[in-house]
Design a protein around this motif. Structure first.
Motif, PDB file in Angstrom:
ATOM      1  N   THR A 198       0.470   7.237 -10.837  1.00  0.00           N
ATOM      2  CA  THR A 198      -0.697   6.377 -11.018  1.00  0.00           C
ATOM      3  C   THR A 198      -1.787   6.771 -10.028  1.00  0.00           C
ATOM      4  OG1 THR A 198       0.191   4.727  -9.496  1.00  0.00           O
ATOM      5  CG2 THR A 198       0.637   4.409 -11.833  1.00  0.00           C
ATOM      6  N   PRO A 199      -3.057   6.794 -10.449  1.00  0.00           N
ATOM      7  CA  PRO A 199      -4.134   7.125  -9.517  1.00  0.00           C
ATOM      8  C   PRO A 199      -4.352   5.990  -8.519  1.00  0.00           C
ATOM      9  CG  PRO A 199      -5.033   6.546 -11.651  1.00  0.00           C
ATOM     10  CD  PRO A 199      -3.536   6.565 -11.797  1.00  0.00           C
ATOM     11  N   MET A 200      -4.298   6.294  -7.252  1.00  0.00           N
ATOM     12  CA  MET A 200      -4.475   5.325  -6.165  1.00  0.00           C
ATOM     13  C   MET A 200      -3.456   4.188  -6.235  1.00  0.00           C
ATOM     14  SD  MET A 200      -8.649   5.047  -5.948  1.00  0.00           S
ATOM     15  CE  MET A 200      -8.517   3.395  -5.343  1.00  0.00           C
ATOM     16  N   GLY A 201      -2.324   4.405  -6.890  1.00  0.00           N
ATOM     17  CA  GLY A 201      -1.317   3.359  -7.004  1.00  0.00           C
ATOM     18  C   GLY A 201      -1.792   2.176  -7.824  1.00  0.00           C
ATOM     19  N   LEU A 202      -2.711   2.425  -8.731  1.00  0.00           N
ATOM     20  CA  LEU A 202      -3.329   1.365  -9.521  1.00  0.00           C
ATOM     21  C   LEU A 202      -2.272   0.584 -10.301  1.00  0.00           C
ATOM     22  CD1 LEU A 202      -6.033   0.125 -10.295  1.00  0.00           C
ATOM     23  CD2 LEU A 202      -6.132   1.693 -12.199  1.00  0.00           C
ATOM     24  N   GLY A 203      -2.187  -0.673 -10.049  1.00  0.00           N
ATOM     25  CA  GLY A 203      -1.209  -1.537 -10.710  1.00  0.00           C
ATOM     26  C   GLY A 203       0.092  -1.628  -9.940  1.00  0.00           C
ATOM     27  N   VAL A 204       0.531  -0.512  -9.390  1.00  0.00           N
ATOM     28  CA  VAL A 204       1.788  -0.509  -8.635  1.00  0.00           C
ATOM     29  C   VAL A 204       1.622  -1.290  -7.342  1.00  0.00           C
ATOM     30  CG1 VAL A 204       3.463   0.966  -7.461  1.00  0.00           C
ATOM     31  CG2 VAL A 204       2.487   1.688  -9.643  1.00  0.00           C
ATOM     32  N   ARG A 205       0.513  -1.079  -6.645  1.00  0.00           N
ATOM     33  CA  ARG A 205       0.268  -1.801  -5.396  1.00  0.00           C
ATOM     34  C   ARG A 205       0.146  -3.299  -5.647  1.00  0.00           C
ATOM     35  NH1 ARG A 205      -3.484  -4.039  -2.213  1.00  0.00           N
ATOM     36  NH2 ARG A 205      -5.148  -3.735  -3.698  1.00  0.00           N
ATOM     37  N   TRP A 260       0.831  -1.200   0.000  1.00  0.00           N
ATOM     38  CA  TRP A 260       0.000   0.000   0.000  1.00  0.00           C
ATOM     39  C   TRP A 260       0.869   1.254   0.000  1.00  0.00           C
ATOM     40  CZ3 TRP A 260      -5.119   0.168  -0.651  1.00  0.00           C
ATOM     41  CH2 TRP A 260      -5.759   1.375  -0.435  1.00  0.00           C
ATOM     42  N   LEU A 261       1.929   1.248   0.805  1.00  0.00           N
ATOM     43  CA  LEU A 261       2.826   2.398   0.880  1.00  0.00           C
ATOM     44  C   LEU A 261       3.551   2.622  -0.447  1.00  0.00           C
ATOM     45  CD1 LEU A 261       4.123   4.629   2.557  1.00  0.00           C
ATOM     46  CD2 LEU A 261       5.842   2.977   3.267  1.00  0.00           C
ATOM     47  N   ILE A 262       4.007   1.555  -1.060  1.00  0.00           N
ATOM     48  CA  ILE A 262       4.675   1.680  -2.361  1.00  0.00           C
ATOM     49  C   ILE A 262       3.704   2.244  -3.398  1.00  0.00           C
ATOM     50  CG2 ILE A 262       5.716   0.367  -4.252  1.00  0.00           C
ATOM     51  CD1 ILE A 262       6.857  -1.514  -2.045  1.00  0.00           C
TER      52      ILE A 262
END
Length: 94
Positions: free
Chosen positions: A41-48, A32-34
């Protein structure tokens, strides 16, 4: 709470390796932090989701980690939509 929910999703699958609840919660917080720190990215979409899968490597199979990441994202979005609908209904009543 979201970490506990993610751990519960993992534990709901039959015949999975017994991973510590604390480890699963910590894994979710780290992912979540990453995702939060990803400003492109919006809301860390894909990165999380990707960070969840990479951090879980070695303990959880990548297919299971991918499924958990996607299902938890869908539950999170669904929860936000329900809250949005409640706010809209409440504002229309006023």
């Amino acid at each position: 709470i979201f970490g506990i929910a993610t751990a519960a999703i993992y534990r709901s699958f039959p015949n999975v390796n017994s991973a510590s609840m604390i480890w699963l919660i910590g894994l979710n917080v780290a992912a979540w932090l990453i995702g939060y720190l990803s400003v492109i990215t919006p809301m860390g979409l894909g990165v999380r989701e990707l960070s969840f899968v990479r951090l879980a490597a070695g303990v959880i199979p990548s297919t299971m980690a991918s499924l958990i990441a996607v299902v938890s994202r869908l539950w999170f979005v669904l929860g936000e939509l329900v809250f949005l609908a409640l706010v809209i209904l409440w504002s229309k009543r006023r």
